[in-house]
Motif scaffolding. Sequence first.
Motif, PDB file in Angstrom:
ATOM      1  N   PHE A   1      80.353  42.775  84.382  1.00  0.00           N
ATOM      2  CA  PHE A   1      79.868  43.784  83.447  1.00  0.00           C
ATOM      3  C   PHE A   1      81.024  44.406  82.665  1.00  0.00           C
ATOM      4  O   PHE A   1      82.038  44.791  83.238  1.00  0.00           O
ATOM      5  N   GLY A   2      80.875  44.461  81.354  1.00  0.00           N
ATOM      6  CA  GLY A   2      81.863  45.087  80.493  1.00  0.00           C
ATOM      7  C   GLY A   2      83.026  44.202  80.095  1.00  0.00           C
ATOM      8  O   GLY A   2      83.891  44.622  79.331  1.00  0.00           O
ATOM      9  N   LYS A   3      83.067  42.982  80.608  1.00  0.00           N
ATOM     10  CA  LYS A   3      84.164  42.062  80.284  1.00  0.00           C
ATOM     11  C   LYS A   3      83.720  41.084  79.198  1.00  0.00           C
ATOM     12  O   LYS A   3      82.592  40.601  79.206  1.00  0.00           O
ATOM     13  N   ALA A   4      84.625  40.780  78.283  1.00  0.00           N
ATOM     14  CA  ALA A   4      84.351  39.784  77.250  1.00  0.00           C
ATOM     15  C   ALA A   4      84.282  38.403  77.890  1.00  0.00           C
ATOM     16  O   ALA A   4      85.064  38.081  78.777  1.00  0.00           O
ATOM     17  N   ALA A   5      83.319  37.610  77.440  1.00  0.00           N
ATOM     18  CA  ALA A   5      83.171  36.244  77.950  1.00  0.00           C
ATOM     19  C   ALA A   5      82.678  35.365  76.798  1.00  0.00           C
ATOM     20  O   ALA A   5      81.509  34.993  76.748  1.00  0.00           O
ATOM     21  N   PRO A   6      83.566  35.054  75.850  1.00  0.00           N
ATOM     22  CA  PRO A   6      83.131  34.298  74.670  1.00  0.00           C
ATOM     23  C   PRO A   6      82.584  32.912  74.994  1.00  0.00           C
ATOM     24  O   PRO A   6      81.818  32.352  74.211  1.00  0.00           O
ATOM     25  N   GLU A   7      82.925  32.361  76.148  1.00  0.00           N
ATOM     26  CA  GLU A   7      82.433  31.047  76.527  1.00  0.00           C
ATOM     27  C   GLU A   7      81.003  31.094  77.067  1.00  0.00           C
ATOM     28  O   GLU A   7      80.343  30.066  77.202  1.00  0.00           O
ATOM     29  N   ALA A   8      80.499  32.275  77.375  1.00  0.00           N
ATOM     30  CA  ALA A   8      79.163  32.426  77.952  1.00  0.00           C
ATOM     31  C   ALA A   8      78.108  32.558  76.854  1.00  0.00           C
ATOM     32  O   ALA A   8      78.353  33.164  75.815  1.00  0.00           O
ATOM     33  N   THR A   9      76.943  31.990  77.119  1.00  0.00           N
ATOM     34  CA  THR A   9      75.774  32.233  76.278  1.00  0.00           C
ATOM     35  C   THR A   9      75.047  33.408  76.898  1.00  0.00           C
ATOM     36  O   THR A   9      74.693  33.372  78.083  1.00  0.00           O
ATOM     37  N   GLN A  10      74.848  34.472  76.106  1.00  0.00           N
ATOM     38  CA  GLN A  10      74.234  35.686  76.618  1.00  0.00           C
ATOM     39  C   GLN A  10      73.212  36.222  75.625  1.00  0.00           C
ATOM     40  O   GLN A  10      73.437  36.188  74.418  1.00  0.00           O
ATOM     41  N   PHE A  11      72.115  36.717  76.159  1.00  0.00           N
ATOM     42  CA  PHE A  11      71.105  37.403  75.358  1.00  0.00           C
ATOM     43  C   PHE A  11      70.820  38.740  76.031  1.00  0.00           C
ATOM     44  O   PHE A  11      70.845  38.847  77.257  1.00  0.00           O
ATOM     45  N   PHE A  12      70.540  39.755  75.218  1.00  0.00           N
ATOM     46  CA  PHE A  12      70.255  41.104  75.710  1.00  0.00           C
ATOM     47  C   PHE A  12      69.031  41.651  74.994  1.00  0.00           C
ATOM     48  O   PHE A  12      68.871  41.404  73.801  1.00  0.00           O
ATOM     49  N   GLU A  13      68.214  42.397  75.698  1.00  0.00           N
ATOM     50  CA  GLU A  13      67.111  43.132  75.092  1.00  0.00           C
ATOM     51  C   GLU A  13      67.087  44.513  75.711  1.00  0.00           C
ATOM     52  O   GLU A  13      67.354  44.683  76.902  1.00  0.00           O
ATOM     53  N   ALA A  14      66.749  45.497  74.884  1.00  0.00           N
ATOM     54  CA  ALA A  14      66.632  46.876  75.351  1.00  0.00           C
ATOM     55  C   ALA A  14      65.173  47.306  75.253  1.00  0.00           C
ATOM     56  O   ALA A  14      64.472  46.965  74.294  1.00  0.00           O
ATOM     57  N   TYR A  15      64.751  48.045  76.253  1.00  0.00           N
ATOM     58  CA  TYR A  15      63.373  48.531  76.322  1.00  0.00           C
ATOM     59  C   TYR A  15      63.410  50.025  76.639  1.00  0.00           C
ATOM     60  O   TYR A  15      64.194  50.463  77.473  1.00  0.00           O
ATOM     61  N   ALA A  16      62.538  50.773  75.992  1.00  0.00           N
ATOM     62  CA  ALA A  16      62.334  52.165  76.389  1.00  0.00           C
ATOM     63  C   ALA A  16      61.417  52.140  77.609  1.00  0.00           C
ATOM     64  O   ALA A  16      60.607  51.225  77.771  1.00  0.00           O
ATOM     65  N   TRP A  17      61.555  53.120  78.459  1.00  0.00           N
ATOM     66  CA  TRP A  17      60.697  53.243  79.642  1.00  0.00           C
ATOM     67  C   TRP A  17      59.710  54.363  79.355  1.00  0.00           C
ATOM     68  O   TRP A  17      60.074  55.536  79.336  1.00  0.00           O
ATOM     69  N   ARG A  18      58.462  53.991  79.062  1.00  0.00           N
ATOM     70  CA  ARG A  18      57.444  54.981  78.695  1.00  0.00           C
ATOM     71  C   ARG A  18      56.183  54.770  79.519  1.00  0.00           C
ATOM     72  O   ARG A  18      55.598  53.692  79.486  1.00  0.00           O
ATOM     73  N   ASP A  19      55.782  55.813  80.217  1.00  0.00           N
ATOM     74  CA  ASP A  19      54.526  55.792  80.974  1.00  0.00           C
ATOM     75  C   ASP A  19      54.420  54.577  81.896  1.00  0.00           C
ATOM     76  O   ASP A  19      53.374  53.963  82.015  1.00  0.00           O
ATOM     77  N   GLY A  20      55.535  54.201  82.510  1.00  0.00           N
ATOM     78  CA  GLY A  20      55.537  53.092  83.453  1.00  0.00           C
ATOM     79  C   GLY A  20      55.529  51.725  82.826  1.00  0.00           C
ATOM     80  O   GLY A  20      55.258  50.737  83.506  1.00  0.00           O
ATOM     81  N   ASP A  21      55.849  51.651  81.539  1.00  0.00           N
ATOM     82  CA  ASP A  21      55.862  50.358  80.832  1.00  0.00           C
ATOM     83  C   ASP A  21      57.170  50.152  80.091  1.00  0.00           C
ATOM     84  O   ASP A  21      57.788  51.112  79.611  1.00  0.00           O
ATOM     85  N   CYS A  22      57.537  48.881  79.944  1.00  0.00           N
ATOM     86  CA  CYS A  22      58.673  48.490  79.124  1.00  0.00           C
ATOM     87  C   CYS A  22      58.204  48.402  77.669  1.00  0.00           C
ATOM     88  O   CYS A  22      57.230  47.695  77.381  1.00  0.00           O
ATOM     89  N   VAL A  23      58.861  49.126  76.792  1.00  0.00           N
ATOM     90  CA  VAL A  23      58.530  49.096  75.366  1.00  0.00           C
ATOM     91  C   VAL A  23      59.751  48.548  74.639  1.00  0.00           C
ATOM     92  O   VAL A  23      60.813  49.182  74.615  1.00  0.00           O
ATOM     93  N   TRP A  24      59.615  47.333  74.064  1.00  0.00           N
ATOM     94  CA  TRP A  24      60.728  46.670  73.413  1.00  0.00           C
ATOM     95  C   TRP A  24      61.280  47.522  72.282  1.00  0.00           C
ATOM     96  O   TRP A  24      60.537  48.130  71.521  1.00  0.00           O
TER      97      TRP A  24
END
Length: 121
Positions: A95-118
């Motif tokens: 975590f927090g380290k650069a890794a240009p050789e890695a394939t990475q995807f990220f998504e952020a979700y709000a936490w609302r009423d017990g659900d993930c909201v993209w």
Amino acid sequence: ALPALTAGLATADPVPVEVPSGQPVSLVGVLLDDGPGALWARFRFVAPEMTADSAEAAAGDMDHLCSAVAAPYVSHHRIEPARIVISLSDRDVEFGKAAPEATQFFEAYAWRDGDCVWEAF
């Protein structure tokens, strides 16, 4: 302030998780982080067969991982994060380290009423 926490939250060994794409995916850790100025729960997954061309499949898998893994986890532990971040990488990256050789995807979700909201980054 909470430092980035892993005690009691990180997995000892990768935990396999089924996803819609069928690719092999494992949960490798959960990290609570208030560095962004609010509590974020970061769920870190590895998908060793993932490639840069896997973005569409990864998006569906990350939505599924938020609702099927992260949502029950934060509910069970009574965590109220401002955001849930799902990261999917072809290898375990520190975590927090650069890794240009890695394939990475990220998504952020709000936490609302017990659900993930993209939410777009």
